[in-house]
Each structure stands twice: as C-alpha cells, then as structure tokens.
Design a protein around this motif. Structure first.
Motif, PDB file in Angstrom:
ATOM      1  N   ASP A  10       0.923  -0.982   0.079  1.00 55.44           N
ATOM      2  CA  ASP A  10      -0.009   0.000  -0.108  1.00 55.44           C
ATOM      3  C   ASP A  10       0.951   1.277  -0.082  1.00 55.44           C
ATOM      4  OD1 ASP A  10       0.776   0.094   2.590  1.00 55.44           O
ATOM      5  OD2 ASP A  10      -0.967  -0.988   3.520  1.00 55.44           O
ATOM      6  N   ASP A  11       0.374   2.420   0.731  1.00 53.55           N
ATOM      7  CA  ASP A  11       1.419   3.601   0.720  1.00 53.55           C
ATOM      8  C   ASP A  11       2.026   3.843   1.761  1.00 53.55           C
ATOM      9  OD1 ASP A  11      -1.087   4.180   2.228  1.00 53.55           O
ATOM     10  OD2 ASP A  11      -1.453   5.840   1.060  1.00 53.55           O
ATOM     11  N   ALA A  64      -3.692   2.532  -7.372  1.00 56.83           N
ATOM     12  CA  ALA A  64      -2.876   1.159  -7.077  1.00 56.83           C
ATOM     13  C   ALA A  64      -1.837   1.226  -8.071  1.00 56.83           C
ATOM     14  CB  ALA A  64      -3.986   0.122  -7.262  1.00 56.83           C
ATOM     15  N   ARG A  65      -1.961   1.512  -9.118  1.00 52.48           N
ATOM     16  CA  ARG A  65      -0.558   1.408 -10.068  1.00 52.48           C
ATOM     17  C   ARG A  65       0.501   2.161  -9.552  1.00 52.48           C
ATOM     18  NH1 ARG A  65       1.559  -2.355 -12.359  1.00 52.48           N
ATOM     19  NH2 ARG A  65      -0.488  -2.926 -12.743  1.00 52.48           N
ATOM     20  N   ALA A  66       0.253   3.395  -8.982  1.00 49.48           N
ATOM     21  CA  ALA A  66       1.247   3.957  -8.229  1.00 49.48           C
ATOM     22  C   ALA A  66       1.678   3.483  -7.266  1.00 49.48           C
ATOM     23  CB  ALA A  66       0.785   5.420  -8.259  1.00 49.48           C
ATOM     24  N   MET A  67       1.275   2.874  -6.403  1.00 47.20           N
ATOM     25  CA  MET A  67       1.619   2.100  -5.243  1.00 47.20           C
ATOM     26  C   MET A  67       2.545   0.931  -5.440  1.00 47.20           C
ATOM     27  SD  MET A  67      -1.688   2.129  -2.634  1.00 47.20           S
ATOM     28  CE  MET A  67      -2.550   3.482  -2.458  1.00 47.20           C
ATOM     29  N   ASP A  69       4.102   0.556  -8.411  1.00 41.77           N
ATOM     30  CA  ASP A  69       5.335   1.063  -9.054  1.00 41.77           C
ATOM     31  C   ASP A  69       6.329   1.748  -8.083  1.00 41.77           C
ATOM     32  OD1 ASP A  69       4.224   0.856 -11.580  1.00 41.77           O
ATOM     33  OD2 ASP A  69       3.767   2.966 -11.977  1.00 41.77           O
ATOM     34  N   GLU A  70       6.003   2.008  -7.121  1.00 41.26           N
ATOM     35  CA  GLU A  70       6.919   2.720  -6.341  1.00 41.26           C
ATOM     36  C   GLU A  70       7.418   1.496  -5.354  1.00 41.26           C
ATOM     37  OE1 GLU A  70       7.303   5.672  -2.150  1.00 41.26           O
ATOM     38  OE2 GLU A  70       5.230   5.427  -3.284  1.00 41.26           O
ATOM     39  N   ALA A  71       6.581   0.443  -5.017  1.00 39.40           N
ATOM     40  CA  ALA A  71       7.091  -0.765  -4.260  1.00 39.40           C
ATOM     41  C   ALA A  71       7.849  -1.513  -5.278  1.00 39.40           C
ATOM     42  CB  ALA A  71       5.575  -1.763  -3.987  1.00 39.40           C
ATOM     43  N   GLU A  72       7.749  -1.430  -6.438  1.00 41.02           N
ATOM     44  CA  GLU A  72       8.579  -2.225  -7.715  1.00 41.02           C
ATOM     45  C   GLU A  72       9.961  -1.525  -7.832  1.00 41.02           C
ATOM     46  OE1 GLU A  72       8.488  -3.545 -12.223  1.00 41.02           O
ATOM     47  OE2 GLU A  72       6.731  -2.743 -11.395  1.00 41.02           O
ATOM     48  N   THR A  73       9.883  -0.285  -7.629  1.00 37.34           N
ATOM     49  CA  THR A  73      11.257   0.428  -7.748  1.00 37.34           C
ATOM     50  C   THR A  73      12.043   0.192  -6.414  1.00 37.34           C
ATOM     51  OG1 THR A  73      10.391   2.333  -8.881  1.00 37.34           O
ATOM     52  CG2 THR A  73      12.215   2.742  -7.377  1.00 37.34           C
ATOM     53  N   ARG A  74      11.283   0.022  -5.360  1.00 32.90           N
ATOM     54  CA  ARG A  74      12.085  -0.375  -4.100  1.00 32.90           C
ATOM     55  C   ARG A  74      12.647  -1.758  -4.062  1.00 32.90           C
ATOM     56  NH1 ARG A  74      11.000   3.398   0.424  1.00 32.90           N
ATOM     57  NH2 ARG A  74      11.916   2.116   1.820  1.00 32.90           N
TER      58      ARG A  74
END
Length: 310
Positions: A10-11, A64-67, A69-74
């Motif tokens: 999630d965020d 949801a997609r933004a969350m 994407d951020e998790a994928e980067t991390r």
C-alpha cells in the motif's frame, strides 16, 4: 512452476520495507516475486478521489498502479536480479490477499507493530491474514535494519567459502516442545541456511503444580532435574534436523515459565523470528492468533514469520 514470494503493498513505509524484504527473500530462495495491491470501491473514498462512481474506480486503479510502481522500484533496488510481476487485486483486502496467498510460497506484509505510547497496532488486514494464511506469513516493520544482513549476498561481500564477510544476526525459532511440528522447524532452518547464519531455538517449560504430584514424585519437581529433562527433549527433537541441515549451527535453549519475554529478548538481535500457528480447517476470516503469535506480532522488532501447521 515455481510459486512466488507474494507481498501486499500500500502507501505505507512498512509496506515498502516489506517489498524490499520480499525481494531479497525471493532472491535467496531463487523464486519469482509478485507485488499485489488490493483495492475496493468505497462509498467514502479518500478526499482526493472524485465523487463520481465511475471516476472513483478509475482513480483508485491509478492510485493502485502508483503504489505498485513505487514498491517495484524499492524491490528492484533491494535485489536488481529479482524476477518480478505486479498486479492490482480487486476486492476486500483480507480476502484478496488470502486468495493470492493460495498461490504463494511465502506471503509478506508490512506491520506497524505496537507503539507503547500511541497505541498503534498491527492492522486488521494483517491480523486477519496472519490468522488464516495457508502459507507462511512474514510481517516486516519499517526502520529496522537487522534483517538487511541478507544484502551481503547481493553485494559481493563473501568469502571463498560463500559466507558473509561481516557477521549477520541469527534466525530465532520459538519451538513448542509439546507440538514440535516439522513445518515450523524446516522453515526456520531453511531461512538460516539461506542467510548463512545460526539458528537459535528457544523452548519453555513449567514446573508441575505440587498438588498434581503423587507420592514419590516430588523429587521430579526439582528445578535442575526438570530443566535437564526438557533440554534433553529439545535436543532429541533437533537431532534429526541437525543431520538434514549440517551447514546450519543450531543453538538450543530452554527457559522456565512463559516463552514470550525471552523470545522478544532474543528477537532484539535477530534478523528473523519464526513461530508456528495451528492451521484450523477452512482458513476462515476472523480466526484468532494464539497468545505467543499475538505478542510477537505486536512487539517483536525484527521481521516475524508465522508458519501454519496441521
């Protein structure tokens, strides 16, 4: 087909820490990683979401997609070579995550733990999933670097024997000697072997109440003798596992009384704490976790693995 390590995101900061942990766990196990975010239309959406029903659904998908994407980067930063997919899941979070867990090898979620002064607790979603997950669930807190010792496996800091150059924290297992199930022991040993660290095993025993003892049994209530008996029982349980995992150093300890306090103490210097949970039939939502699982979920400062067993 390999079952993935699945992490719900999630965020929150805890969710991003969980994504990092899950990426490294996937690499250690040579498994794919699946990032999921469960969303559901709500009649009371966030303040920045449009009120129109159709627009709400579209906006929630974008969020949801933004969350993800951020998790994928991390996750990619934590382990660049991880094989990864990311999927939004529609539906109530607990039910959606449990459906995803059915296809997983390990499930990972972020956890806030319990703040002594603010009263912030493990969320209801994490508690529901922990009580019903059909696979091991790992809860990861933010801001706790102990688990990061696994990073040495991806930074080239190893000796010719494949061991980390710098010491890593132990994996700690809380072992119930009244029900020493194989699934829990094997998960803990596998985790220790993957990280190249020791496994510390803690078990508890209690002296019988004097009024329950018959004639001639009082001598058996003597603390040193009882403690030695339980230590021998623990060693017998672990003996065959030492043979199956000869590369893992296993250190056993038995303590008198309740296991929670010494288990949390050991977790202060651990990279992972492993406990078992009896898997009740049906995996129904709303089941309760046992007192030991409940305590370590809320208070342990390292990641906690909750392993179901029959």
């Amino acid at each position: 087909m390999l079952r993935p390590v699945v992490v719900g995101v999630d965020d929150s900061a805890e969710s991003l820490a969980a994504a990092e942990w899950a990426a490294q766990e996937a690499c250690l196990r040579d498994l794919p990683l699946r990032l999921v975010h469960a969303w559901n239309w709500s009649p009371h959406p966030a303040s920045d979401v449009p009120a129109d029903a159709a627009a709400v659904g579209a906006a929630q998908r974008v969020r949801a997609r933004a969350m993800l994407d951020e998790a994928e980067t991390r996750a990619r930063a934590a382990c660049p070579r991880v094989r990864m997919t990311a999927d939004p899941l529609e539906g109530p979070a607990s039910a959606a995550l449990l459906r995803a867990a059915e296809q997983a090898e390990v499930m990972v979620l972020g956890s806030r733990g319990l703040a002594a002064f603010t009263g912030v607790v493990v969320g209801s979603v994490a508690q529901s999933v922990a009580a019903a997950s059909p696979v091991p669930l790992v809860l990861v807190r933010a801001g706790e670097p102990r688990w990061a010792c696994a990073r040495v496996h991806f930074e080239g800091e190893v000796t010719s024997k494949g061991k980390p150059e710098r010491p890593c924290a132990d994996v700690v297992l809380g072992l119930d000697l009244a029900d020493p199930c194989d699934e829990v022991v094997e998960f803990a040993l596998t985790a220790a072997r993957a990280r190249g660290v020791r496994l510390r095993v803690l078990s508890a025993w209690r002296s019988p109440a004097l009024y329950t003892l018959g004639p001639g049994e009082l001598a058996l209530a003597e603390k040193p003798r009882r403690e030695e008996e339980w230590r021998g029982f623990q060693d017998a349980v672990l003996r065959s596992w030492r043979g199956k995992f000869p590369e893992v150093e296993v250190v056993g300890t038995v303590v008198e009384g309740r296991i929670v306090t010494p288990l949390l103490g050991a977790a202060e210097d651990a990279c992972l704490l492993v406990v078992g949970r009896h898997a009740h039939a049906g995996h129904r939502l709303g089941q309760h976790n046992g007192p030991v699982t409940h305590a370590v979920m809320h208070h342990a400062r390292c990641p906690v693995a909750i392993v179901p067993y029959p």
